[in-house]
Design an enzyme around this catalytic site. Structure first.
Site, PDB file in Angstrom:
ATOM      1  N   HIS A  45      72.310  12.684   5.633  1.00  0.00           N
ATOM      2  CA  HIS A  45      71.631  12.261   6.859  1.00  0.00           C
ATOM      3  C   HIS A  45      70.845  10.955   6.693  1.00  0.00           C
ATOM      4  CE1 HIS A  45      70.100  12.655  10.855  1.00  0.00           C
ATOM      5  NE2 HIS A  45      68.852  12.903  10.487  1.00  0.00           N
TER       6      HIS A  45
ATOM      7  N   HIS B 138      70.435  21.285  18.606  1.00  0.00           N
ATOM      8  CA  HIS B 138      70.078  19.879  18.368  1.00  0.00           C
ATOM      9  C   HIS B 138      70.960  18.979  19.239  1.00  0.00           C
ATOM     10  CE1 HIS B 138      69.188  16.165  16.042  1.00  0.00           C
ATOM     11  NE2 HIS B 138      68.066  16.812  15.712  1.00  0.00           N
TER      12      HIS B 138
ATOM     13  N   ASP C 181      69.905  18.189   9.995  1.00  0.00           N
ATOM     14  CA  ASP C 181      70.757  17.125  10.536  1.00  0.00           C
ATOM     15  C   ASP C 181      71.667  16.587   9.441  1.00  0.00           C
ATOM     16  OD1 ASP C 181      69.180  17.596  12.690  1.00  0.00           O
ATOM     17  OD2 ASP C 181      68.301  15.597  12.799  1.00  0.00           O
TER      18      ASP C 181
ATOM     19  N   ASP D  72      60.985  14.774  14.690  1.00  0.00           N
ATOM     20  CA  ASP D  72      61.376  15.846  15.613  1.00  0.00           C
ATOM     21  C   ASP D  72      61.557  17.182  14.910  1.00  0.00           C
ATOM     22  OD1 ASP D  72      63.661  14.604  14.425  1.00  0.00           O
ATOM     23  OD2 ASP D  72      64.983  15.459  15.936  1.00  0.00           O
ATOM     24  N   HIS D  73      61.341  17.196  13.597  1.00  0.00           N
ATOM     25  CA  HIS D  73      61.434  18.448  12.832  1.00  0.00           C
ATOM     26  C   HIS D  73      60.117  18.840  12.163  1.00  0.00           C
ATOM     27  CE1 HIS D  73      65.943  18.814  12.942  1.00  0.00           C
ATOM     28  NE2 HIS D  73      65.776  17.564  13.320  1.00  0.00           N
TER      29      HIS D  73
ATOM     30  N   HIS E  21      62.104  13.996   9.382  1.00  0.00           N
ATOM     31  CA  HIS E  21      62.081  13.258  10.635  1.00  0.00           C
ATOM     32  C   HIS E  21      61.110  13.944  11.597  1.00  0.00           C
ATOM     33  CE1 HIS E  21      66.152  10.997  10.076  1.00  0.00           C
ATOM     34  NE2 HIS E  21      65.118  10.256   9.711  1.00  0.00           N
TER      35      HIS E  21
END
Length: 304
Positions: free
Chosen positions: A140, A269, A211, A67-68, A65
């Protein structure tokens, strides 16, 4: 060893939290730094920290993802511009190599150091004489992993005072005794180094989760860890939404730490819906189940 939180937000950057990136500094142990995830603007966060890109040895990506991972191309490139020449290895799920190689190719980026990209599966990720890293798949919706870092046990300390009391002067002989060897002195006496070495020191264990919703594989990674770093995107009141979006709540993170008999939990997070004033509420929810809980903020440092 220290954990330095460079970004602690979920999904998108906010005024108070950048997106996910966690540095594990091991300057005394191996003169290097490992990075876990690399969200957008991670290199900007590094500029505001004590971290040097030249010391960066490995990057572990939990999942793909944005944001990672959106900070990876810039960070990889800057490491080269800043004179980094030592090899860099990046570990992560299938698709990671395509993302990185394509980003570097279309931007015409040429690195001055060897770059190795390892696409991982469950089980052993890396091992040498000092550390072992294993991973397990989480839940996830996209392939997401948790990492367990196990430090090797260390030989106990040498009782230098007791040896000196026998009339032995410091020097190379101390190194031989530390190695457990039997040394013969000039006066004919023999000394067995193992008689002067203290108990073995157990290595530390750090578990860093990507996540995930609560899932059985988490416990395998977290068991008896010294530190668990776990997402707590939502507070306890948002359990239904956490399940729908395949994230965890404060309660689920704390319950895992308790079941695992861990020593410490650090939650991160955090959804942008929560303000800095909400931090106390979130951490208190965890502490009702697992007292030794802290909430990470950007640039927070935890000594291990």
């Amino acid at each position: 060893m220290e954990l330095i939180f460079l970004g602690t937000g979920a999904g998108v950057p906010s005024k108070g939290r950048n997106v996910t990136a966690i540095a594990l500094t091991m300057l005394n142990e191996r003169n290097s730094i490992w990075l876990f995830d690399c969200g957008e603007a991670t290199q900007h966060q590094i500029l505001r920290s004590s971290i040097k890109l030249s010391k960066l040895e490995k990057i572990f990506i939990t999942h793909l993802h944005g944001d990672h991972i959106f900070g990876l191309p810039g960070l990889i490139s800057s490491r080269s511009f800043q004179g980094g020449e030592t090899p860099l290895t990046i570990y992560g799920p299938a698709g990671l190599e395509s993302f990185i190689r394509t980003s570097l190719a279309v931007s015409g980026t040429h690195l001055k150091y060897p770059l190795d990209i390892v696409e991982i599966k469950d089980d052993l990720v890396f091992e040498d004489s000092e550390f072992k890293v294993t991973c397990k798949e989480l839940d996830h919706g996209i392939l997401s992993y948790g990492y367990r870092v196990d430090e090797a046990d260390k030989t106990g300390s040498l009782d230098a005072a007791a040896i000196s009391a026998l009339g032995v002067k410091p020097g190379p002989i101390f190194k031989e005794l530390k190695d457990g060897k039997t040394v013969k002195l000039e006066d004919g006496r023999s000394i067995n180094g193992r008689d002067f070495i203290g108990p073995t020191k157990k290595g530390r264990t750090i578990t860093i989760f990507g996540d995930t919703r609560a899932t059985a594989t988490e416990l395998e990674l977290a068991k008896n860890a010294d530190v668990i770093v776990h997402e707590a995107t939502f507070g306890s009141e948002m359990g239904d939404m956490a399940g729908e979006y395949m994230h965890s709540t404060t309660i689920e993170a704390a319950t895992l730490a308790k079941k695992a008999d861990a020593k410490q939990l650090i939650i991160t997070h955090i959804s942008s819906r929560y303000t800095r004033e909400d931090n106390r509420i979130l951490v208190d929810e965890c502490r009702q189940i697992f007292p030794n809980t802290e909430i990470a903020t950007d640039f927070a440092i935890f000594e291990l």
